[in-house]
Write a protein that holds these residues in place. Structure first.
Motif, short mmCIF file in Angstrom:
data_model
loop_
_atom_site.label_atom_id
_atom_site.label_comp_id
_atom_site.label_asym_id
_atom_site.label_seq_id
_atom_site.Cartn_x
_atom_site.Cartn_y
_atom_site.Cartn_z
N PRO A 277 30.72 -57.92 -40.45
CA PRO A 277 32.21 -58.05 -40.23
C PRO A 277 32.40 -57.24 -39.00
CG PRO A 277 31.93 -56.45 -41.94
CD PRO A 277 30.66 -57.06 -41.77
N PRO A 278 33.36 -57.74 -37.97
CA PRO A 278 33.60 -57.04 -36.71
C PRO A 278 34.35 -55.68 -37.11
CG PRO A 278 35.20 -58.79 -37.15
CD PRO A 278 34.31 -58.89 -38.27
N GLU A 279 34.03 -54.72 -36.08
CA GLU A 279 34.40 -53.32 -36.09
C GLU A 279 35.62 -53.57 -36.18
OE1 GLU A 279 33.57 -49.14 -33.84
OE2 GLU A 279 32.69 -51.08 -33.09
N GLY A 280 36.13 -52.60 -37.14
CA GLY A 280 37.81 -52.68 -37.41
C GLY A 280 38.19 -53.60 -37.78
N ASP A 281 37.73 -54.71 -38.45
CA ASP A 281 38.24 -55.87 -38.75
C ASP A 281 39.15 -56.50 -37.85
OD1 ASP A 281 37.99 -57.99 -40.92
OD2 ASP A 281 40.11 -57.38 -41.30
N ALA A 282 39.10 -56.52 -36.36
CA ALA A 282 40.04 -57.06 -35.62
C ALA A 282 39.25 -57.72 -34.48
CB ALA A 282 41.03 -55.87 -34.97
N ARG A 283 39.83 -58.87 -34.03
CA ARG A 283 39.29 -59.42 -32.71
C ARG A 283 39.60 -58.95 -31.61
NH1 ARG A 283 40.54 -65.86 -34.16
NH2 ARG A 283 39.33 -66.15 -35.94
N LYS B 276 28.97 -64.50 -31.78
CA LYS B 276 28.28 -64.26 -33.08
C LYS B 276 29.00 -64.86 -34.18
CE LYS B 276 26.62 -59.97 -33.68
NZ LYS B 276 26.53 -58.64 -33.97
N GLN B 277 30.30 -64.88 -34.07
CA GLN B 277 31.08 -65.63 -34.96
C GLN B 277 30.80 -67.00 -34.76
OE1 GLN B 277 35.18 -64.35 -34.37
NE2 GLN B 277 35.05 -62.62 -35.20
N ILE B 278 30.66 -67.58 -33.65
CA ILE B 278 30.63 -69.23 -33.64
C ILE B 278 29.09 -69.60 -34.40
CG2 ILE B 278 29.93 -71.17 -31.77
CD1 ILE B 278 31.84 -69.70 -30.02
#
Length: 345
Positions: free
Chosen positions: A125-131, A145-147
């Motif tokens: 999961p991305p850090e802080g769950d934010a884009r 990485k998400q792609i």
């Protein structure tokens, strides 16, 4: 048999020989000589048989009731107790020399094909769950990485739909949340049969370990955000066509948790204070099994997640020795405070 009986028997045989000899005198000397020899041999055989019978019937020297007979040869004799310089390897060597094949030792671990032993390609999961902003360097790495993860997830979802045509990312997220709620409700009641139907063989020991003498109070209040499928993988195990489906669901909800020890004292959490919990659940199913079902397989804890609350342990505080008839409250005993200790790792 007495000696007197033998002596009388010999005398009777001698008299018979004398009478027989006198009767044969008239017939001739040639005819009497072989007959006499025959009678003498008969006399000797009779005396020897009588002596053997007397020896066998003698009660002063009885024969054993059974005779030991060796029926099986012992190929391997174990060493004596306390033998110096004896090693385990010598046992196998002696067994091979004796012609006995030692048993082969197997160190393989048993495997279970109903579920996998871990999470394949876990979701990060991305850090802080934010884009982050895609204009920055870190935001560009996160977007790349998400792609890559989304492309692999689309291929895995296609494989899952081939074996489970009713699978849908929108409806599955709600189904995963229901499985999560039912599993934790069964954990508070410690319903083993229901837990095995909702948890995989990998997740069951992780959830039930250390809860034998504890009381768990857990409630699901509300869902702050709708659950969402963020990751999917379809690995194979043992053989190429033995497929397993692993789907990661993001769930943000409000819960309450309180754990009590065997004395009924609070160890962690609170039943009155709710908390916002962000979790990433991994749901797994054996796709080749037509009777298989989706079960909770594990959780992904990101590295940036906050630390858990410390556990309050119940300890014994030493007090004064009371005499018969005394009460602790009447003594006004002050509990000494522990001194500060510097702990080093």
């Amino acid at each position: 048999m007495s000696n007197h009986y033998l002596f009388s028997l010999e005398m009777s045989i001698e008299l018979a020989l004398i009478n027989r000899k006198s009767s044969f005198v008239s017939d001739g000397v040639k005819m009497a000589t072989p007959m006499r020899r025959t009678l003498v041999a008969l006399h000797r055989a009779t005396c020897s048989s009588l002596m053997n019978a007397e020896a066998s019937l003698d009660l002063r020297h009885p024969l054993p009731l059974y005779l030991p007979v060796r029926t099986k040869k012992r190929y391997f004799i174990p060493p004596s107790v306390g033998m110096k310089g004896f090693k385990d390897s010598n046992i196998q060597d002696r067994a091979r020399k004796a012609g006995v094949a030692p048993r082969q030792q197997y160190f393989e671990r048993p495997i279970n094909i109903a579920s996998t032993s871990g999470v394949f390609d876990p979701y990060i999961p991305p850090e802080g769950d934010a884009r982050l902003s895609s204009l920055s360097k870190e935001g560009l790495k996160q977007r790349t990485k998400q792609i890559k993860q989304s492309a692999g997830s689309q291929l895995a979802i296609r494989k899952i739909k081939e074996h489970d045509p009713q699978f849908s990312t929108k409806s599955f997220a709600v189904q995963a949340q229901e499985i999560f709620i039912e599993a934790h409700t069964a954990l508070t009641q410690f319903n083993k049969e229901k837990l095995h139907s909702l948890l995989t063989e990998r997740c069951y020991p992780e959830m039930t370990r250390g809860n034998r003498y504890k009381t768990i109070s857990w409630t699901f209040l509300e869902s702050l955000e709708p659950p969402k499928v963020v990751h999917a993988r379809c690995p194979d195990m043992i053989s190429k066509g033995n497929l397993y489906g692993q789907v990661t669901v993001r769930m943000h909800s409000k819960q309450t948790l309180a754990i009590y020890d065997r004395f009924g004292r609070l160890m962690m959490g609170s039943e009155e204070q709710p908390k916002d919990v962000l979790e990433y659940l991994v749901i797994e199913r054996h796709l080749l099994n037509p009777y298989g079902r989706w079960r909770l397989h594990g959780k992904i804890v990101p590295s940036w997640a906050p630390a858990k609350d410390p556990i309050i342990k119940t300890v014994l505080i030493p007090g004064p020795d009371l005499k018969p008839g005394e009460e602790f409250e009447a003594l006004n005993h002050q509990v000494p405070k522990p001194e500060a200790v510097q702990w080093s790792k």
